[in-house]
Scaffold this motif. Structure first.
Motif, PDB file in Angstrom:
ATOM      1  N   GLY A   1      -4.013   3.923   1.687  1.00 34.78           N
ATOM      2  CA  GLY A   1      -4.281   2.541   1.318  1.00 34.78           C
ATOM      3  C   GLY A   1      -4.900   2.333  -0.044  1.00 34.78           C
ATOM      4  N   VAL A   2      -5.160   3.405  -0.794  1.00 33.73           N
ATOM      5  CA  VAL A   2      -5.725   3.273  -2.139  1.00 33.73           C
ATOM      6  C   VAL A   2      -4.624   2.804  -3.089  1.00 33.73           C
ATOM      7  CG1 VAL A   2      -6.826   4.505  -4.041  1.00 33.73           C
ATOM      8  CG2 VAL A   2      -7.473   5.015  -1.696  1.00 33.73           C
ATOM      9  N   THR A   3      -4.923   1.802  -3.904  1.00 35.77           N
ATOM     10  CA  THR A   3      -3.918   1.192  -4.773  1.00 35.77           C
ATOM     11  C   THR A   3      -4.452   1.011  -6.188  1.00 35.77           C
ATOM     12  OG1 THR A   3      -4.601  -1.104  -4.398  1.00 35.77           O
ATOM     13  CG2 THR A   3      -3.049  -0.142  -2.811  1.00 35.77           C
TER      14      THR A   3
ATOM     15  N   PHE B   1     -13.936   5.732   1.520  1.00 39.12           N
ATOM     16  CA  PHE B   1     -13.658   5.280   0.156  1.00 39.12           C
ATOM     17  C   PHE B   1     -14.923   4.691  -0.464  1.00 39.12           C
ATOM     18  CE2 PHE B   1     -12.209   1.997  -2.853  1.00 39.12           C
ATOM     19  CZ  PHE B   1     -11.399   2.755  -3.689  1.00 39.12           C
TER      20      PHE B   1
ATOM     21  N   ARG C   1      -9.277  -0.496  -2.796  1.00 38.81           N
ATOM     22  CA  ARG C   1      -8.836  -0.399  -1.405  1.00 38.81           C
ATOM     23  C   ARG C   1      -9.312  -1.640  -0.665  1.00 38.81           C
ATOM     24  NH1 ARG C   1      -9.090   1.040   3.837  1.00 38.81           N
ATOM     25  NH2 ARG C   1      -7.368   2.354   4.573  1.00 38.81           N
TER      26      ARG C   1
ATOM     27  N   VAL D   1       0.575   3.858  -3.353  1.00 34.38           N
ATOM     28  CA  VAL D   1      -0.280   5.021  -3.197  1.00 34.38           C
ATOM     29  C   VAL D   1       0.035   6.105  -4.212  1.00 34.38           C
ATOM     30  CG1 VAL D   1       1.170   6.131  -1.439  1.00 34.38           C
ATOM     31  CG2 VAL D   1      -1.289   6.608  -1.530  1.00 34.38           C
TER      32      VAL D   1
ATOM     33  N   ALA E   1       0.832  -1.200   0.000  1.00 30.70           N
ATOM     34  CA  ALA E   1       0.000   0.000   0.000  1.00 30.70           C
ATOM     35  C   ALA E   1       0.867   1.250   0.000  1.00 30.70           C
ATOM     36  CB  ALA E   1      -0.938  -0.005   1.197  1.00 30.70           C
TER      37      ALA E   1
ATOM     38  N   ASP F   1     -11.242   5.029   7.004  1.00 27.87           N
ATOM     39  CA  ASP F   1     -10.772   5.299   5.646  1.00 27.87           C
ATOM     40  C   ASP F   1     -11.536   4.453   4.630  1.00 27.87           C
ATOM     41  OD1 ASP F   1      -8.894   7.121   6.566  1.00 27.87           O
ATOM     42  OD2 ASP F   1      -7.304   5.622   6.713  1.00 27.87           O
ATOM     43  N   GLN F   2     -11.797   3.186   4.959  1.00 27.33           N
ATOM     44  CA  GLN F   2     -12.528   2.312   4.047  1.00 27.33           C
ATOM     45  C   GLN F   2     -13.966   2.783   3.870  1.00 27.33           C
ATOM     46  OE1 GLN F   2     -11.085  -0.095   2.400  1.00 27.33           O
ATOM     47  NE2 GLN F   2     -12.848  -1.041   1.387  1.00 27.33           N
TER      48      GLN F   2
ATOM     49  N   ARG G   1     -12.339  -6.577  -0.765  1.00 23.59           N
ATOM     50  CA  ARG G   1     -11.686  -5.526  -1.537  1.00 23.59           C
ATOM     51  C   ARG G   1     -12.710  -4.790  -2.397  1.00 23.59           C
ATOM     52  NH1 ARG G   1      -6.696  -5.433  -5.937  1.00 23.59           N
ATOM     53  NH2 ARG G   1      -5.472  -3.964  -4.732  1.00 23.59           N
TER      54      ARG G   1
END
Length: 353
Positions: free
Chosen positions: A263-265, A235, A283, A104, A100, A231-232, A291
């Motif tokens: 953590g965004v990928t 998102f 994410r 990023v 991650a 955060d999730q 996911r």
């Protein structure tokens, strides 16, 4: 009643309720969304009666917002980073964290490109008496039997009222030829106003367009859930706003705000519900092993859809098990619920999507 009396496993209940929360709302739209969620809650508690008792105290029920946005009825969810569709072992937590940290920047760069492309699209004039139209294909897994059973791909059209409200009649859904009304929760005399749970074009246009300010707003307004990674949740809240008719400046700001979430990928293997492969942004929810992936067209960066997978083996299935997927096909503004767009309206939408 305590957990020992019910024979329920608090940890298992939390997992079941959270996974159920992430799935698309049921298709029987003559009932409002909140009633479906109540039925689902009761079912989850009923299933838990046969589970092993754990000693950890139960946490409060995790519950989504009252009404999912009509233009994006399900949040995108799942798949382990680097796990193929057919499954595989999820990466250890420390490996995922290192990945991650290195991904990023590429994810942010891609989101900035998507944002720039979105901002150049034509804005629309939308009246309060009109409806936002969405045509999509969607499928989801049924968890009621204790295992994820993937349902068929269904055709869905949605008409979302644009009046600011509060409204009792929120729109209409047509799924595989059957038509259902979308109403506010029974007992809610005043109805549902435009807002984060019913995003009209005018409401979306009122959001901050400076990414930091917008992200602060989303962190403040996204519903809280005990034990849920913040955060999730934010998102996924952004994901719930994608996929409909969107003011260009708002869409651009949402993508730049998403780029700032830890953590965004990138997700190079991302595909939508009809198999269109595109540029992916994802994410991981490491707590629940799910996911969230968004899929974008490689040429014009239009939002194609989303999908969700388990990222670790659970009682519902093995890592890689599909939970939900969607493919966005058409968006427009129309004058009447139940009416499909004209050619002129489709031309407008092509500049939007």
């Amino acid at each position: 009643m305590n957990d020992n009396a019910t024979g329920a496993s608090p940890e298992r209940r939390d997992d079941r309720e959270e996974i159920a929360r992430l799935l698309p709302a049921p298709a029987d739209w003559d009932l409002p969304c909140e009633q479906h969620l109540r039925h689902k809650d009761l079912l989850m508690h009923h299933i838990d009666h046969d589970r092993v008792v754990r000693t950890r105290p139960a946490r409060p029920l995790l519950r989504p917002a009252v009404l999912a946005p009509l233009t994006a009825l399900a949040l995108a969810c799942a798949v382990t980073a680097g796990i193929a569709l057919t499954g595989g072992d999820p990466a250890p937590a420390d490996t995922a964290s290192r990945r991650a940290a290195t991904d990023v920047q590429p994810a942010a760069a891609l989101l900035y490109r998507i944002s720039d492309a979105t901002e150049t699209r034509a804005d629309l004039t939308v009246r309060d008496d009109q409806f936002a139209y969405t045509r999509e294909k969607r499928r989801g897994a049924d968890l009621t039997g204790g295992k994820a059973v993937l349902g068929p791909l269904v055709d869905r059209e949605v008409w979302a009222a644009q009046e600011q409200g509060p409204l009792r009649k929120l729109g209409m859904i047509r799924e595989n030829g059957a038509t259902f009304p979308v109403n506010a929760e029974l007992g809610d005399a005043e109805g549902t106003p435009a807002g984060i749970n019913r995003p009209t074009y005018r409401w979306l246009s009122s959001l901050p367009t400076e990414p930091d300010e917008l992200l602060t707003y989303l962190y403040a307004k996204t519903p809280q859930a005990d034990g849920r990674e913040r955060d999730q949740a934010v998102f996924e809240q952004i994901g719930s706003l994608l996929g409909g008719v969107m003011p260009p400046r708002t869409g651009a700001a949402l993508y730049r705000a998403a780029a700032k979430i830890p953590g965004v990928t990138p997700a190079p293997q991302a595909r939508d519900a009809i198999g269109r492969k595109g540029l992916g942004i994802a994410r991981d929810d490491t707590r629940y092993g799910i996911r969230t992936e968004w899929v974008f067209d490689k040429e014009d960066f239009a939002f194609l859809g989303s999908r969700s997978y388990l990222t670790k083996d659970t009682s519902y299935g093995k890592a890689g098990t599909l939970l939900s997927s969607a493919a966005e096909l058409e968006h427009a503004i129309v004058d009447e619920a139940g009416r499909q767009p004209t050619d002129a309206q489709r031309t407008q939408t092509e500049r939007q999507s």
